[in-house]
Design a protein around this motif. Structure first.
Motif, PDB file in Angstrom:
ATOM      1  N   TRP A 158      -4.257   3.529   1.214  1.00  0.00           N
ATOM      2  CA  TRP A 158      -5.294   2.562   0.838  1.00  0.00           C
ATOM      3  C   TRP A 158      -4.821   1.749  -0.365  1.00  0.00           C
ATOM      4  CZ3 TRP A 158      -8.234   0.997  -3.231  1.00  0.00           C
ATOM      5  CH2 TRP A 158      -9.423   0.308  -2.972  1.00  0.00           C
ATOM      6  N   MET A 159      -4.268   2.426  -1.353  1.00  0.00           N
ATOM      7  CA  MET A 159      -3.771   1.730  -2.546  1.00  0.00           C
ATOM      8  C   MET A 159      -2.618   0.794  -2.195  1.00  0.00           C
ATOM      9  SD  MET A 159      -3.897   4.989  -5.119  1.00  0.00           S
ATOM     10  CE  MET A 159      -5.454   5.601  -5.795  1.00  0.00           C
ATOM     11  N   ASP A 160      -1.689   1.272  -1.388  1.00  0.00           N
ATOM     12  CA  ASP A 160      -0.529   0.460  -1.001  1.00  0.00           C
ATOM     13  C   ASP A 160      -0.949  -0.797  -0.245  1.00  0.00           C
ATOM     14  OD1 ASP A 160       1.142   2.376  -2.073  1.00  0.00           O
ATOM     15  OD2 ASP A 160       1.758   3.219  -0.148  1.00  0.00           O
ATOM     16  N   ARG A 161      -1.918  -0.667   0.642  1.00  0.00           N
ATOM     17  CA  ARG A 161      -2.260  -1.751   1.550  1.00  0.00           C
ATOM     18  C   ARG A 161      -3.358  -2.675   1.000  1.00  0.00           C
ATOM     19  NH1 ARG A 161      -4.463   0.031   6.437  1.00  0.00           N
ATOM     20  NH2 ARG A 161      -3.731  -1.889   7.439  1.00  0.00           N
ATOM     21  N   VAL A 162      -4.294  -2.128   0.251  1.00  0.00           N
ATOM     22  CA  VAL A 162      -5.431  -2.924  -0.226  1.00  0.00           C
ATOM     23  C   VAL A 162      -5.099  -3.657  -1.531  1.00  0.00           C
ATOM     24  CG1 VAL A 162      -7.839  -2.825  -1.003  1.00  0.00           C
ATOM     25  CG2 VAL A 162      -7.091  -1.433   0.945  1.00  0.00           C
ATOM     26  N   LEU A 163      -4.349  -3.006  -2.406  1.00  0.00           N
ATOM     27  CA  LEU A 163      -4.029  -3.603  -3.706  1.00  0.00           C
ATOM     28  C   LEU A 163      -2.804  -4.508  -3.586  1.00  0.00           C
ATOM     29  CD1 LEU A 163      -4.597  -0.445  -5.940  1.00  0.00           C
ATOM     30  CD2 LEU A 163      -6.229  -2.278  -5.413  1.00  0.00           C
TER      31      LEU A 163
ATOM     32  N   ASP B 260      -8.941  -4.551   8.580  1.00  0.00           N
ATOM     33  CA  ASP B 260      -9.234  -3.347   7.795  1.00  0.00           C
ATOM     34  C   ASP B 260      -8.893  -3.554   6.323  1.00  0.00           C
ATOM     35  OD1 ASP B 260      -6.484  -3.368   8.360  1.00  0.00           O
ATOM     36  OD2 ASP B 260      -6.344  -1.185   8.446  1.00  0.00           O
ATOM     37  N   ILE B 261      -7.835  -4.299   6.047  1.00  0.00           N
ATOM     38  CA  ILE B 261      -7.473  -4.584   4.653  1.00  0.00           C
ATOM     39  C   ILE B 261      -8.472  -5.548   4.032  1.00  0.00           C
ATOM     40  CG2 ILE B 261      -5.738  -5.625   3.142  1.00  0.00           C
ATOM     41  CD1 ILE B 261      -3.589  -4.600   5.028  1.00  0.00           C
ATOM     42  N   THR B 262      -8.782  -6.619   4.724  1.00  0.00           N
ATOM     43  CA  THR B 262      -9.683  -7.619   4.150  1.00  0.00           C
ATOM     44  C   THR B 262     -11.081  -7.052   3.903  1.00  0.00           C
ATOM     45  OG1 THR B 262     -10.207  -8.494   6.355  1.00  0.00           O
ATOM     46  CG2 THR B 262      -8.441  -9.572   5.144  1.00  0.00           C
TER      47      THR B 262
ATOM     48  N   PHE C 274       0.223  17.092  -6.562  1.00  0.00           N
ATOM     49  CA  PHE C 274       0.121  16.454  -7.875  1.00  0.00           C
ATOM     50  C   PHE C 274      -0.253  14.970  -7.795  1.00  0.00           C
ATOM     51  CE2 PHE C 274       2.005  20.373  -8.718  1.00  0.00           C
ATOM     52  CZ  PHE C 274       2.231  20.613 -10.062  1.00  0.00           C
ATOM     53  N   THR C 275      -0.766  14.526  -6.656  1.00  0.00           N
ATOM     54  CA  THR C 275      -1.172  13.133  -6.536  1.00  0.00           C
ATOM     55  C   THR C 275      -2.283  13.018  -5.485  1.00  0.00           C
ATOM     56  OG1 THR C 275      -0.348  10.866  -6.247  1.00  0.00           O
ATOM     57  CG2 THR C 275       0.611  12.558  -4.810  1.00  0.00           C
ATOM     58  N   VAL C 276      -2.554  11.811  -5.036  1.00  0.00           N
ATOM     59  CA  VAL C 276      -3.612  11.595  -4.047  1.00  0.00           C
ATOM     60  C   VAL C 276      -3.094  11.905  -2.646  1.00  0.00           C
ATOM     61  CG1 VAL C 276      -4.738   9.844  -5.461  1.00  0.00           C
ATOM     62  CG2 VAL C 276      -3.019   9.148  -3.786  1.00  0.00           C
ATOM     63  N   PRO C 277      -3.979  12.221  -1.697  1.00  0.00           N
ATOM     64  CA  PRO C 277      -3.551  12.393  -0.309  1.00  0.00           C
ATOM     65  C   PRO C 277      -2.921  11.121   0.245  1.00  0.00           C
ATOM     66  CG  PRO C 277      -5.779  13.242  -0.629  1.00  0.00           C
ATOM     67  CD  PRO C 277      -5.420  12.487  -1.874  1.00  0.00           C
ATOM     68  N   ALA C 278      -2.063  11.276   1.236  1.00  0.00           N
ATOM     69  CA  ALA C 278      -1.330  10.140   1.802  1.00  0.00           C
ATOM     70  C   ALA C 278      -2.254   9.020   2.272  1.00  0.00           C
ATOM     71  CB  ALA C 278      -0.450  10.606   2.962  1.00  0.00           C
TER      72      ALA C 278
ATOM     73  N   LYS D 157      -5.395   3.394   8.330  1.00  0.00           N
ATOM     74  CA  LYS D 157      -3.942   3.401   8.486  1.00  0.00           C
ATOM     75  C   LYS D 157      -3.281   3.572   7.118  1.00  0.00           C
ATOM     76  CE  LYS D 157      -0.277   0.199  10.059  1.00  0.00           C
ATOM     77  NZ  LYS D 157       0.130  -0.403   8.766  1.00  0.00           N
ATOM     78  N   ALA D 158      -2.390   4.548   7.010  1.00  0.00           N
ATOM     79  CA  ALA D 158      -1.807   4.861   5.709  1.00  0.00           C
ATOM     80  C   ALA D 158      -0.501   4.135   5.429  1.00  0.00           C
ATOM     81  CB  ALA D 158      -1.583   6.368   5.592  1.00  0.00           C
ATOM     82  N   THR D 159       0.176   3.647   6.466  1.00  0.00           N
ATOM     83  CA  THR D 159       1.507   3.078   6.275  1.00  0.00           C
ATOM     84  C   THR D 159       1.465   1.566   6.082  1.00  0.00           C
ATOM     85  OG1 THR D 159       1.761   2.993   8.685  1.00  0.00           O
ATOM     86  CG2 THR D 159       2.705   4.890   7.535  1.00  0.00           C
ATOM     87  N   ALA D 160       2.230   1.097   5.105  1.00  0.00           N
ATOM     88  CA  ALA D 160       2.324  -0.337   4.823  1.00  0.00           C
ATOM     89  C   ALA D 160       3.441  -0.933   5.666  1.00  0.00           C
ATOM     90  CB  ALA D 160       2.602  -0.546   3.335  1.00  0.00           C
ATOM     91  N   THR D 161       3.083  -1.696   6.684  1.00  0.00           N
ATOM     92  CA  THR D 161       4.061  -2.254   7.622  1.00  0.00           C
ATOM     93  C   THR D 161       3.743  -3.716   7.929  1.00  0.00           C
ATOM     94  OG1 THR D 161       2.815  -1.714   9.621  1.00  0.00           O
ATOM     95  CG2 THR D 161       4.250   0.022   8.729  1.00  0.00           C
ATOM     96  N   ALA D 162       4.638  -4.346   8.669  1.00  0.00           N
ATOM     97  CA  ALA D 162       4.431  -5.735   9.082  1.00  0.00           C
ATOM     98  C   ALA D 162       3.200  -5.880   9.965  1.00  0.00           C
ATOM     99  CB  ALA D 162       5.670  -6.251   9.806  1.00  0.00           C
ATOM    100  N   GLU D 163       2.725  -4.783  10.534  1.00  0.00           N
ATOM    101  CA  GLU D 163       1.520  -4.821  11.367  1.00  0.00           C
ATOM    102  C   GLU D 163       0.272  -5.150  10.557  1.00  0.00           C
ATOM    103  OE1 GLU D 163       1.426  -1.016  13.194  1.00  0.00           O
ATOM    104  OE2 GLU D 163       3.114  -1.420  14.550  1.00  0.00           O
ATOM    105  N   ASP D 164       0.394  -5.136   9.231  1.00  0.00           N
ATOM    106  CA  ASP D 164      -0.744  -5.470   8.378  1.00  0.00           C
ATOM    107  C   ASP D 164      -0.987  -6.972   8.303  1.00  0.00           C
ATOM    108  OD1 ASP D 164      -1.043  -2.799   7.894  1.00  0.00           O
ATOM    109  OD2 ASP D 164      -0.025  -2.822   5.953  1.00  0.00           O
ATOM    110  N   ILE D 165      -0.122  -7.739   8.950  1.00  0.00           N
ATOM    111  CA  ILE D 165      -0.226  -9.190   8.935  1.00  0.00           C
ATOM    112  C   ILE D 165      -0.427  -9.696  10.358  1.00  0.00           C
ATOM    113  CG2 ILE D 165       1.002 -11.339   8.406  1.00  0.00           C
ATOM    114  CD1 ILE D 165       2.593  -9.632   6.309  1.00  0.00           C
ATOM    115  N   THR D 166      -1.446 -10.498  10.542  1.00  0.00           N
ATOM    116  CA  THR D 166      -1.664 -11.104  11.856  1.00  0.00           C
ATOM    117  C   THR D 166      -0.852 -12.397  11.927  1.00  0.00           C
ATOM    118  OG1 THR D 166      -3.600 -12.333  11.095  1.00  0.00           O
ATOM    119  CG2 THR D 166      -3.984 -10.134  11.991  1.00  0.00           C
ATOM    120  N   GLY D 167      -0.242 -12.645  13.062  1.00  0.00           N
ATOM    121  CA  GLY D 167       0.577 -13.849  13.186  1.00  0.00           C
ATOM    122  C   GLY D 167       1.990 -13.617  12.689  1.00  0.00           C
TER     123      GLY D 167
END
Length: 272
Positions: A116-121, A84-86, A107-111, A48-58
């Protein structure tokens, strides 16, 4: 040599691509050298490429004014980030070296890799206000970019139509990798492999294989240490650092250039 753990964060849709061949070369060569190599194949994983509230359980703390950074920090502390993040954070925690393998898009990384960078880091896990840049959380880890371009090398020169590749790489290498504390190895750039004969592509891959023989012992790129900046004055470069470099021809780095000429190859070669 103590066995090292290597994580390849890989973003290409085709197993027949040059990027896939470059990734496979890493697995083969570094495994043969005794490393443990793990691959996160982002497209195959449907990451999943988008950083959203769905990245949090509860529940989240403030659903009406959701702040991704603060909410994911709390979730990381509470162990309520999505699986997936953990899992990717586990891989990153265990890795001594992280290689990002991708085709350069716009001129940058694919979305999917930026996702991955937005959500994992996440804040807390990968950086804090106190622990960043040269004092960053991952200062004992190495990271590097390995990528293909669609343009010839001459087009990414200081006089080329695309501009200096050193400038292009600054946001990725300084603003993401070094920001998290990584020791950033010089990038592996495969210039326009789709526009050269197969023999030339083979030579590119052989050069990459040769480099990997000594990759883990390479010196990292140079960045200006955090203690050269005054935290009480908006993190401006300290006057004594200005004075020390006043008579020098080039600036400190691509991004911190003191109004001077950009240091050649600052983001492409170690020791310059």
């Amino acid at each position: 040599m103590v066995s090292k753990k290597v994580l390849i964060v890989y973003a290409h849709q085709s197993s027949g691509s040059f990027n896939s061949a470059a990734k496979d070369a890493v697995v083969e060569v570094l495994t043969a050298k005794g490393c443990t190599v793990e691959v996160s194949d982002l497209y195959a994983m449907k990451f999943k490429a988008t950083a959203t509230a769905e990245d949090i359980t509860g529940n989240v703390r403030n659903a009406d004014h959701f702040c991704y950074g603060e909410e994911t920090k709390l979730a990381w502390e509470a162990g309520t980030l999505t699986a997936d993040i953990t899992e990717e954070q586990r891989k990153l925690t265990e890795a001594d070296l992280v290689i990002f393998q991708f085709p350069m898009y716009w001129f940058t990384v694919p979305a999917i890799m930026k996702g991955w960078m937005d959500r994992v880091l996440t804040l807390g896990f990968a950086f804090t206000h106190e622990k960043r840049y040269s004092q960053g959380i991952f200062k004992d880890k190495m990271a590097m970019l390995s990528f293909t371009t669609g343009s010839q090398e001459s087009m990414f020169s200081a006089n080329g139509i695309n501009g200096d590749m050193n400038v292009t790489l600054w946001p990725l290498q300084n603003g993401i990798l070094h920001y998290c504390g990584f020791q950033v190895l010089a990038p592996q750039i495969f210039w326009a492999p789709s526009h050269v004969p197969s023999e030339a592509r083979g030579t590119m891959l052989e050069s990459w294989r040769t480099r990997m023989q000594g990759l883990l012992g390479e010196n990292p790129l140079a960045f200006t240490p955090l203690d050269c900046f005054d935290g009480d004055n908006g993190y401006q470069l300290k006057p004594e650092v200005h004075e020390k470099h006043a008579a020098k021809e080039f600036g400190l780095t691509v991004g911190i250039h003191l109004g001077k000429a950009l240091p050649p190859n600052n983001q492409m070669k170690a020791g310059v």
